[in-house]
Design a protein around this motif. Structure first.
Motif, PDB file in Angstrom:
ATOM      1  N   MET A 236       0.820  -1.213   0.000  1.00  0.00           N
ATOM      2  CA  MET A 236       0.000   0.000   0.000  1.00  0.00           C
ATOM      3  C   MET A 236       0.858   1.269   0.000  1.00  0.00           C
ATOM      4  O   MET A 236       0.344   2.367  -0.080  1.00  0.00           O
ATOM      5  CB  MET A 236      -0.913  -0.007   1.225  1.00  0.00           C
ATOM      6  N   PHE A 237       2.154   1.102   0.125  1.00  0.00           N
ATOM      7  CA  PHE A 237       3.058   2.260   0.108  1.00  0.00           C
ATOM      8  C   PHE A 237       3.409   2.639  -1.330  1.00  0.00           C
ATOM      9  O   PHE A 237       3.468   1.787  -2.202  1.00  0.00           O
ATOM     10  CB  PHE A 237       4.375   1.899   0.811  1.00  0.00           C
ATOM     11  N   ASP A 238       3.620   3.914  -1.553  1.00  0.00           N
ATOM     12  CA  ASP A 238       4.281   4.318  -2.798  1.00  0.00           C
ATOM     13  C   ASP A 238       5.317   5.380  -2.432  1.00  0.00           C
ATOM     14  O   ASP A 238       5.518   5.654  -1.244  1.00  0.00           O
ATOM     15  CB  ASP A 238       3.270   4.803  -3.857  1.00  0.00           C
ATOM     16  N   HIS A 239       5.926   5.976  -3.405  1.00  0.00           N
ATOM     17  CA  HIS A 239       7.014   6.903  -3.094  1.00  0.00           C
ATOM     18  C   HIS A 239       6.535   8.238  -2.532  1.00  0.00           C
ATOM     19  O   HIS A 239       7.341   9.082  -2.175  1.00  0.00           O
ATOM     20  CB  HIS A 239       7.883   7.122  -4.352  1.00  0.00           C
ATOM     21  N   ASP A 240       5.181   8.405  -2.477  1.00  0.00           N
ATOM     22  CA  ASP A 240       4.641   9.628  -1.890  1.00  0.00           C
ATOM     23  C   ASP A 240       3.970   9.365  -0.545  1.00  0.00           C
ATOM     24  O   ASP A 240       3.247  10.228  -0.031  1.00  0.00           O
ATOM     25  CB  ASP A 240       3.636  10.271  -2.859  1.00  0.00           C
ATOM     26  N   TYR A 321       9.081  12.710   9.475  1.00  0.00           N
ATOM     27  CA  TYR A 321       8.103  12.142   8.544  1.00  0.00           C
ATOM     28  C   TYR A 321       8.326  12.810   7.197  1.00  0.00           C
ATOM     29  O   TYR A 321       8.295  14.039   7.098  1.00  0.00           O
ATOM     30  CB  TYR A 321       6.678  12.429   9.015  1.00  0.00           C
ATOM     31  N   SER A 322       8.545  11.991   6.206  1.00  0.00           N
ATOM     32  CA  SER A 322       8.710  12.537   4.863  1.00  0.00           C
ATOM     33  C   SER A 322       8.357  11.429   3.863  1.00  0.00           C
ATOM     34  O   SER A 322       7.925  10.350   4.263  1.00  0.00           O
ATOM     35  CB  SER A 322      10.154  13.008   4.669  1.00  0.00           C
ATOM     36  N   THR A 323       8.534  11.697   2.608  1.00  0.00           N
ATOM     37  CA  THR A 323       8.255  10.671   1.608  1.00  0.00           C
ATOM     38  C   THR A 323       9.554  10.355   0.868  1.00  0.00           C
ATOM     39  O   THR A 323      10.496  11.164   0.874  1.00  0.00           O
ATOM     40  CB  THR A 323       7.199  11.157   0.592  1.00  0.00           C
ATOM     41  N   TRP A 331      12.091  17.942  -1.638  1.00  0.00           N
ATOM     42  CA  TRP A 331      10.853  18.704  -1.746  1.00  0.00           C
ATOM     43  C   TRP A 331      10.576  19.469  -0.468  1.00  0.00           C
ATOM     44  O   TRP A 331      10.988  19.062   0.629  1.00  0.00           O
ATOM     45  CB  TRP A 331       9.674  17.759  -2.011  1.00  0.00           C
ATOM     46  N   THR A 332       9.788  20.525  -0.616  1.00  0.00           N
ATOM     47  CA  THR A 332       9.336  21.294   0.557  1.00  0.00           C
ATOM     48  C   THR A 332       8.067  20.622   1.099  1.00  0.00           C
ATOM     49  O   THR A 332       7.465  19.767   0.441  1.00  0.00           O
ATOM     50  CB  THR A 332       8.996  22.731   0.156  1.00  0.00           C
ATOM     51  N   GLN A 333       7.668  21.084   2.314  1.00  0.00           N
ATOM     52  CA  GLN A 333       6.415  20.560   2.919  1.00  0.00           C
ATOM     53  C   GLN A 333       5.238  20.766   1.964  1.00  0.00           C
ATOM     54  O   GLN A 333       4.373  19.902   1.835  1.00  0.00           O
ATOM     55  CB  GLN A 333       6.110  21.318   4.221  1.00  0.00           C
ATOM     56  N   ARG A 334       5.220  21.920   1.319  1.00  0.00           N
ATOM     57  CA  ARG A 334       4.125  22.257   0.414  1.00  0.00           C
ATOM     58  C   ARG A 334       4.066  21.260  -0.756  1.00  0.00           C
ATOM     59  O   ARG A 334       2.994  20.783  -1.122  1.00  0.00           O
ATOM     60  CB  ARG A 334       4.364  23.687  -0.102  1.00  0.00           C
ATOM     61  N   ILE A 336       5.197  18.240  -0.720  1.00  0.00           N
ATOM     62  CA  ILE A 336       4.774  16.932  -0.193  1.00  0.00           C
ATOM     63  C   ILE A 336       3.249  16.899  -0.085  1.00  0.00           C
ATOM     64  O   ILE A 336       2.600  15.936  -0.503  1.00  0.00           O
ATOM     65  CB  ILE A 336       5.405  16.667   1.199  1.00  0.00           C
ATOM     66  N   LEU A 337       2.685  17.992   0.469  1.00  0.00           N
ATOM     67  CA  LEU A 337       1.231  18.035   0.647  1.00  0.00           C
ATOM     68  C   LEU A 337       0.504  18.005  -0.697  1.00  0.00           C
ATOM     69  O   LEU A 337      -0.560  17.420  -0.821  1.00  0.00           O
ATOM     70  CB  LEU A 337       0.829  19.299   1.426  1.00  0.00           C
ATOM     71  N   GLN A 338       1.110  18.639  -1.694  1.00  0.00           N
ATOM     72  CA  GLN A 338       0.476  18.648  -3.019  1.00  0.00           C
ATOM     73  C   GLN A 338       0.357  17.242  -3.593  1.00  0.00           C
ATOM     74  O   GLN A 338      -0.521  16.950  -4.387  1.00  0.00           O
ATOM     75  CB  GLN A 338       1.278  19.536  -3.978  1.00  0.00           C
ATOM     76  N   ARG A 339       1.266  16.353  -3.199  1.00  0.00           N
ATOM     77  CA  ARG A 339       1.239  14.984  -3.729  1.00  0.00           C
ATOM     78  C   ARG A 339       0.265  14.083  -2.979  1.00  0.00           C
ATOM     79  O   ARG A 339       0.090  12.924  -3.319  1.00  0.00           O
ATOM     80  CB  ARG A 339       2.647  14.365  -3.659  1.00  0.00           C
TER      81      ARG A 339
END
Ligand code: SF4
Ligand code: SF4
Length: 476
Positions: A236-240, A321-323, A331-334, A336-339
């Motif tokens: 269920m994991f992906d790179h995001d 916590y990151s991807t 990537w920035t937090q923003r 990450i959230l966009q993904r």
């Protein structure tokens, strides 16, 4: 000398190579998680309080004259606030399971093992038991020292205190569990007067001792070796997906240094190699080795590493916590959230939304009573007084409301078909009642054979009705 528990498989050596010995049995190394504080630890404790407030508190909540949530297996009725469910409402249980599974898929795709790290009973009870262990025996180093040392009065006293606390909480947990299936006020009274039934005692002890064993002794082994979720989570994991990650580019080369030293001058990364992230880990792994299936995503290592970074005067987030994509592409937090709103998440959300909506609509439109029709097996059909053809049925009417109801019975399907017994049936609140119903038709109303008919059962006060199929037999 080899331990009798250790099994040795000699691997056939390649020509000219030495034989190699592989240990298939690995002795369990006890893990002594160090206590930690920080944002994720506070979230975990908030979830501990919330989930346990619900678990321990819910059975004591009254709803009118009864327990608000009660799964009365003996009477085959489940009370959930103002809902009264029967085994025939099994579809709702299926719906709840489907919603739980889809929610798990969705949350895992977005934020990894959120469930494992914050809300799983194994995590929650282990956290509580660790807190009691710390209260009785001190933090990690004191516990390690004491366990390695000889038995003395202090050690015996502290261990007795700890196990006493554990057992008290575990047995109360077992009692509470049984309280979901037996009215808990009566159960408490029975417990005080040592009058609990044998099954109640068995399940309270079983659940209590399972809690004691799992949270007190097995701990991370449940996650590593018993829980299937840890094994299929990667699907269920992906790179995001949000995971706890170590920023290798920033942290390496790791190494100890004084607080005042300039890491660049020493050619060192941000990791001071203090090993605190390993010491706080409840599964005993090193997050710096990368994503591992043993990681339950609790964030304890991120919390402790942040305190180390603060002390060193470095930026926080060496463990965070990151991807995988975010780490790779900085990537920035923003970003990450966009993904987060990616196709997989949207599909899970859409399916989950549809199932939740279908379940809600079905619950709102649910008829508050159920009827089962069973043909009388004693006689197929007979000729009654006046030459009418008579079939006999047994109707089970289940009143799923909490008031007494009067149900009106009628039947259609064959010309002149009518109920020959009492047409109005009274059923007490939340009770079910079997009634024998004789149905008659004129002698020449239908050809010999089997004819489909419908029983119409109408609840007078609720303006609700149910139609049930059956057959009417006309003899030759
Ligand atoms: S806690 Fe942070 S600084 Fe210490 S060893 Fe772990 S990653 Fe390195
Ligand atoms: S590696 Fe970090 S997030 Fe994973 S289980 Fe250990 S402490 Fe928790």
């Amino acid at each position: 000398m080899l331990s009798p528990l250790k099994k040795v498989i000699p691997i056939a050596p390649a020509a000219g190579a030495d034989a190699e010995t592989v240990w298939l049995y690995e002795a369990h190394q006890k893990i002594y998680p160090r206590s930690v504080s920080g944002i994720f630890t506070r979230w975990r404790w908030a979830l501990v309080f919330l989930t346990q407030l619900v678990f321990y508190g819910l059975p004591w909540l009254q709803w009118g004259q009864r327990q608000a949530v009660l799964f009365d297996l003996e009477a085959r009725r489940f009370y959930i606030f103002n809902l009264v469910l029967y085994p025939q409402d099994f579809i709702y249980l299926t719906g709840i399971l489907v919603i739980s599974a889809l929610s798990l898929f969705l949350f895992t795709a977005v934020a990894g093992r959120l469930w494992c790290g914050y809300a799983c009973p194994q995590t929650v009870y282990t956290e509580m038991f660790l807190w009691m262990e710390k209260l009785a025996e001190g933090d990690r180093s004191a516990r390690m020292r004491r366990d390695a040392g000889p038995w003395n009065v202090d050690k015996l006293g502290r261990k007795t205190f700890k196990h006493g606390l554990w057992l008290a909480v575990a047995l109360w947990t077992g009692f509470t569990f049984v309280g979901y299936f037996t009215p808990i006020h009566a159960l408490g009274h029975e417990m005080l007067y040592l009058q609990m039934g044998s099954w109640e005692v068995f399940w309270a002890l079983f659940y209590g001792l399972a809690t004691y064993g799992n949270a007190g002794f097995l701990r991370e082994q449940v996650c590593k070796h018993m829980c299937p979720y840890a094994r299929f989570q990667s699907a269920m994991f992906d790179h995001d997906t949000l995971i706890v990650t170590y920023d290798e580019a920033r942290g390496e080369p790791r190494g100890a240094r004084s607080r005042k030293a300039d890491p660049a001058a020493l050619n060192l990364g941000a990791c001071v190699n203090c090993s605190l992230c390993v010491q706080v880990c409840p599964t005993g792994i090193d997050i710096r080795d990368g994503l591992q299936y043993e990681c339950i995503g609790c964030g304890a290592c991120a919390d402790v590493c942040d305190t180390v970074m603060d002390k060193m005067g470095y930026a926080r987030g060496l463990v965070k916590y990151s991807t995988q994509n975010a780490v790779q592409h900085h990537w920035t937090q923003r970003q990450i959230l966009q993904r987060v709103l990616r196709p997989r998440v949207l599909v899970y959300s859409a399916i989950l939304g549809v199932v939740v909506l279908a379940m809600a609509v079905s619950l709102v439109l649910r008829t508050p009573f159920k009827v089962d029709v069973v043909r009388d097996r004693g006689s197929l059909a007979r000729i009654a007084a006046g030459g009418r053809i008579e079939n006999v049925y047994r109707l089970q009417i289940m009143n799923a409301t909490e008031t007494t109801q009067v149900f009106h019975l009628s039947v259609q399907g064959v010309p002149g078909l009518a109920v020959a017994t009492e047409e109005d049936v009274t059923v007490d609140a939340t009770q079910s009642r079997w009634v024998a119903v004789r149905v008659q038709a004129p002698y020449d109303a239908a050809t010999p054979g089997s004819h489909p008919i419908h029983f119409q059962i109408e609840a007078r006060d609720m303006h609700a009705s149910v139609s049930e199929k059956s057959v009417f037999i006309v003899p030759r």
